[in-house]
Design an enzyme around this catalytic site. Structure first.
Site, PDB file in Angstrom:
ATOM      1  N   ASP A  64       1.012  -1.119  -0.104  1.00 59.56           N
ATOM      2  CA  ASP A  64      -0.151   0.306   0.059  1.00 59.56           C
ATOM      3  C   ASP A  64       0.880   1.154  -0.204  1.00 59.56           C
ATOM      4  OD1 ASP A  64      -1.403  -2.229   0.615  1.00 59.56           O
ATOM      5  OD2 ASP A  64      -2.904  -0.837   1.752  1.00 59.56           O
ATOM      6  N   LYS A  81      -7.272   3.056  -3.411  1.00 61.26           N
ATOM      7  CA  LYS A  81      -7.346   3.182  -1.777  1.00 61.26           C
ATOM      8  C   LYS A  81      -7.736   4.716  -1.830  1.00 61.26           C
ATOM      9  CE  LYS A  81      -5.725   1.861   2.510  1.00 61.26           C
ATOM     10  NZ  LYS A  81      -4.519   1.356   3.232  1.00 61.26           N
ATOM     11  N   LYS A 123     -10.205   0.210  -2.691  1.00 65.78           N
ATOM     12  CA  LYS A 123      -9.567  -0.298  -1.477  1.00 65.78           C
ATOM     13  C   LYS A 123     -10.413   1.110  -0.159  1.00 65.78           C
ATOM     14  CE  LYS A 123      -6.926  -1.163   2.292  1.00 65.78           C
ATOM     15  NZ  LYS A 123      -5.690  -2.127   2.873  1.00 65.78           N
TER      16      LYS A 123
END
Length: 305
Positions: free
Chosen positions: A142, A205, A241
């Protein structure tokens, strides 16, 4: 660049659409239990605290492998499920790898990287941090983008940065954290989403979970529609996400309904949708126990780690 600069966001229309969603889309009884079990399989069970220890990560991995108490699963008549992944800082990767290997459980290990959460460490160190995490055993990375590129409209710099991060990940999946609460406008969110997908992000995300504003339905709608537009233009499916602030089971149901309506059932899998959360699982487990017994239990009966 023409595609990026043409991306717009009608804020008032987006907010109206999102305001109606929680009231229009609700499921009850056994249908709710089924959706909540599905939500569990899409959680990146996360610990990103300054006082993390290997012991906490080991307990988190055990919870990820067995997220709901056995007696509840037996009453539901469902075999064991796992969360979508565990998400930790770089230093905690070895503890996660060893624990899951010892338990005989195959589960993705996600690591936050690139100077998380601010993304302001020296550039070469951010790239090398990705490589170090992959070597340590992380299968998902991430990354956080440089917000300044978005705020100044330097889309080429954002693209080049994302490409470097993508290349450093190698075979690992990369999730691009936009930190949407710091991007200034929904239009910037739309454009940043497109650029990161063009540069090879496997997921986009919302947040690090450390900003003052994290995942919201309006931001999610903008990013989801960018994913849909990108898929229609290229044929590539990019995952989504939402992270930060999603702590209640009813919120998870709302997000799943939004995904189903905007992207369809193909995205309702851990490969294309994840929740970034730590406390969400506890509330889902309480709701499942209520479905089975008719009573709500105390939160301490559902510890995360």
């Amino acid at each position: 660049m023409n595609w990026v600069r043409a991306a717009q966001a009608n804020t008032s229309a987006i907010e109206r659409r999102c305001a109606t969603l929680p009231g229009r889309r609700s499921v009850k009884k056994e249908h709710q239990a089924a959706w909540l079990l599905k939500a569990i399989t899409m959680i990146d069970l996360t610990t990103l605290a300054g006082d993390d220890t290997p012991g906490r990560v080991r307990r988190l991995c055990a919870k990820a492998a067995h997220p709901v108490r056995p007696e509840i699963m037996d009453a539901l008549g469902v075999e064991e499920v796992t969360t979508g992944a565990v998400c930790v800082y770089h230093d905690m990767i070895p503890a996660a790898v060893d624990t899951l290997k010892h338990m005989g459980v195959t589960l993705p290990i996600a690591a936050v990287s690139t100077g998380f959460p601010a993304g302001l460490s020296p550039y070469h160190l951010r790239v090398e941090e990705i490589r170090e995490s992959v070597r340590a055993g992380a299968t998902e990375i991430d990354i956080v983008i440089s917000r300044q590129h978005v705020l100044t409209g330097n889309w080429q710099a954002l693209y080049d940065e994302m490409r470097d991060f993508r290349d450093a990940c190698g075979e690992a999946h990369v999730k691009a954290i936009l930190a949407t609460g710091e991007l200034g406008s929904l239009r910037n969110v739309a454009r940043a989403s497109l650029v990161c997908m063009m540069a090879g992000a496997d997921f986009i995300k919302t947040s690090t979970g450390k900003e003052s504003v994290n995942a919201t339905l309006p931001v999610s709608l903008v990013m989801i529609r960018a994913i849909r537009d990108y898929y229609e233009a290229t044929g590539y499916r990019v995952g989504y996400k939402p992270a930060g602030g999603i702590a209640k089971a009813k919120d998870a149901l709302t997000y799943l309904a939004l995904i189903k309506e905007e992207l369809g059932d193909d995205w309702l899998t851990p490969e294309l949708f994840r929740f970034g959360a730590s406390s969400l699982l506890g509330d889902i487990e309480r709701q499942l126990e209520h479905h089975v017994t008719g009573h709500y239990s105390a939160t301490y009966r559902h510890p995360m780690g």
